[in-house]
Design an enzyme around this catalytic site. Structure first.
Site, PDB file in Angstrom:
ATOM      1  N   ASP A   2      14.651 -10.815  67.025  1.00  0.00           N
ATOM      2  CA  ASP A   2      16.326 -10.194  67.057  1.00  0.00           C
ATOM      3  C   ASP A   2      16.212  -8.932  67.814  1.00  0.00           C
ATOM      4  O   ASP A   2      15.796  -7.926  67.118  1.00  0.00           O
ATOM      5  CB  ASP A   2      16.578 -10.721  65.814  1.00  0.00           C
ATOM      6  N   ASP A  52      20.025 -12.640  72.428  1.00  0.00           N
ATOM      7  CA  ASP A  52      19.377 -11.543  71.941  1.00  0.00           C
ATOM      8  C   ASP A  52      18.368 -11.927  70.919  1.00  0.00           C
ATOM      9  O   ASP A  52      17.940 -11.197  70.070  1.00  0.00           O
ATOM     10  CB  ASP A  52      20.205 -10.522  71.389  1.00  0.00           C
ATOM     11  N   GLU A  53      18.263 -13.464  70.779  1.00  0.00           N
ATOM     12  CA  GLU A  53      17.389 -13.803  69.696  1.00  0.00           C
ATOM     13  C   GLU A  53      16.457 -14.903  70.344  1.00  0.00           C
ATOM     14  O   GLU A  53      16.914 -15.830  71.214  1.00  0.00           O
ATOM     15  CB  GLU A  53      18.169 -14.564  68.571  1.00  0.00           C
TER      16      GLU A  53
END
Length: 452
Positions: free
Chosen positions: A25, A119-120
């Site tokens: 993350d 974003d993960e």
DNA sequence: TCTGGGGTCCTAGGACCC
DNA sequence: TCTGGGGTCCTAGGACCC
């Protein structure tokens, strides 16, 4: 920030079989990208989001979080907490390009990964077993590359399944304690004994899929802790939260999570939502706005090489209640005029007692182009008295007749940028020829219907 | 303080078919 | 004439995630 990871209590690197799932993350992703692109922002409280009365925070730098600014917080609240907050509108093309680089670095580790948003990612390390890869070493190396090559910070979690990997990455991150920023360990592995400890101390709200509504239902049942869920009868629980949710919650409470890392998840819908700074009044204003939405959606469909059978419109009124209408056609569309025709018919079936603060147009039920050609040319029904059916027929005709014009416009956009010509919908409505319009828009781009 | 924009998944009811 | 149950598709709404 410390260069190496602090591990769990055992301080040793597990085998792939003990920790097969990895979750990464990126820290404060949008805000961090903005700070990288403008170093004068470093050390200042930065947020990305909508700045107006109706805006919310999409991402907040850790400096902003020290003041209590959080994602999903209304911007007016954020400014009250932090008057010096630098609020930026967001540049999604930029974030997407960073995201692609992020995925490239993960792919270098393993192709078995699944992105969640920009974003993960989850990754399954099992195919690396034979190579002698150790999960913690791999996580530390990945983190170092993300920092070295992208200049972004991130947290990495390792665990037996997605549930624990995600909980672990959360605990790997920096946190704010009494207004001070405390560095996180960077990498966390959940050992068997930690699993037991975490499950015993966690509140239900920490579980994936438990939001405010479900948490409130559980609280009414006296189920506040994860350990309470482990004792509950699943069928009884299902009566309150539904069968699927009940099964998931009970499994999580026992530390079980059967979700696989899915490498290729094809998109199931594409849409465009917009909250207006000033609410719209009445059907005619909503219909005008819907054409721009239809154009955005149709463009996105074509850029993803998809045609959609289902068009959905969603209207949110000033009192925040929403209604939706959808229609599934016997054929697929990707033309703005076709999408707009269906959207208009759907919007016409809604009663406008209040002003409209949000309008959304979504497309779903995708099919293959080749499949669609059959449907488009199969039979020609007579005119119908049902307005929706009529819109569908108009939509089909447009989908066929506008094909050539649409392809031409797409090409122009590809060469000269998206604003080089107006949308086919605008051109069609105005009855003006494509070519004569090109010059005007090329020199005075109108970005009002640009996606964010 | 009052809630964005991109999505996913689930549920319930009705229509329709067998 | 009245009735069943399962499967599938569609629609509308709700909850959740990043």
């Amino acid at each position: 920030m410390r260069p190496f990871a602090a591990l769990n209590s055992l301080s040793e690197d597990p085998s792939v079989d003990e920790a097969p799932i990895l979750h990464v993350d990126l820290d404060a992703f949008f805000a961090s990208v903005e700070i990288l692109d403008d170093p004068t922002l470093a050390g200042r409280p930065v947020a990305v989001g909508g700045g107006g009365d109706r805006g919310v925070v999409a991402s907040a730098s850790y400096e902003a979080r020290r003041y209590g600014v959080r994602s999903a917080m209304p911007s007016v609240v954020a400014f009250r907490l932090c008057p010096d907050l630098v609020m930026l509108p967001g540049r999604f093309d930029r974030y997407e390009s960073y995201s692609r680089e992020f995925h490239r670095l993960v792919r270098d580790l393993t192709p078995d990964f699944e992105p969640l948003g920009l974003d993960e990612v989850f990754a399954d390390l099992r195919s690396l077993r034979r190579l002698g890869v150790r999960p913690v070493a791999a996580a530390v190396a990945l983190r170092a590359r993300i920092r070295g090559e992208l200049r972004l910070e991130c947290g990495v979690g390792l665990g037996r399944n997605k549930l624990f990997a995600k909980l672990a990455s959360k605990r790997s991150k920096p946190r704010v304690e009494a207004g001070r920023l405390v560095a996180g360990p960077g990498v966390v592995w959940v050992s068997g004994e930690l699993e037991t400890q975490w499950l015993d101390e966690m509140g239900v709200r920490s579980l994936w899929g438990v939001g405010p509504a479900t948490a409130a239902k559980l609280e009414k049942l006296g189920l506040n802790r994860v350990r309470d869920l482990a004792k509950v009868d699943e069928h009884t629980l299902a009566g309150h939260v539904g069968a699927a949710m009940a099964a998931t919650l009970v499994a999580y409470a026992h530390g079980e999570d059967l979700r696989e890392v899915v490498t290729d998840r094809p998109a199931k819908s594409i849409g465009h939502d917009q909250t207006f700074a000033r609410s719209l009044t009445g059907l005619s204003e909503v219909v005008v706005a819907s054409r721009a939405h239809a154009a955005v959606v149709a463009r996105a469909l074509r850029s993803h090489d998809r045609v959609a059978r289902t068009i959905t419109v969603i209207v949110r009124f000033d009192d925040l209640t929403s209604v939706s209408r959808s229609q599934t056609l016997s054929f697929g569309v990707d033309d703005e005029v076709a999408v707009a025709a269906v959207a208009e018919a759907l919007l016409s079936s809604i009663e406008y007692r209040q002003c409209v603060r949000l309008l959304a147009v979504h497309a779903s039920t995708f099919l293959e182009r080749s499949e669609n050609q059959m449907q488009l040319t199969f039979g020609l029904e007579a005119e119908s008295s049902d307005p929706r059916e009529r819109a569908a027929l108009v939509s089909r005709d447009r989908q066929i007749s506008h094909g050539a014009l649409r392809d031409a416009v797409d090409e122009v956009r590809q060469r000269f940028g998206r604003t080089a010509v107006a949308t086919a919908a605008e051109l069609h409505e105005s009855g003006i020829d494509v070519v004569t319009q090109r010059g005007r828009h090329a020199f005075g781009p109108d970005t009002k219907d640009e996606p964010r």
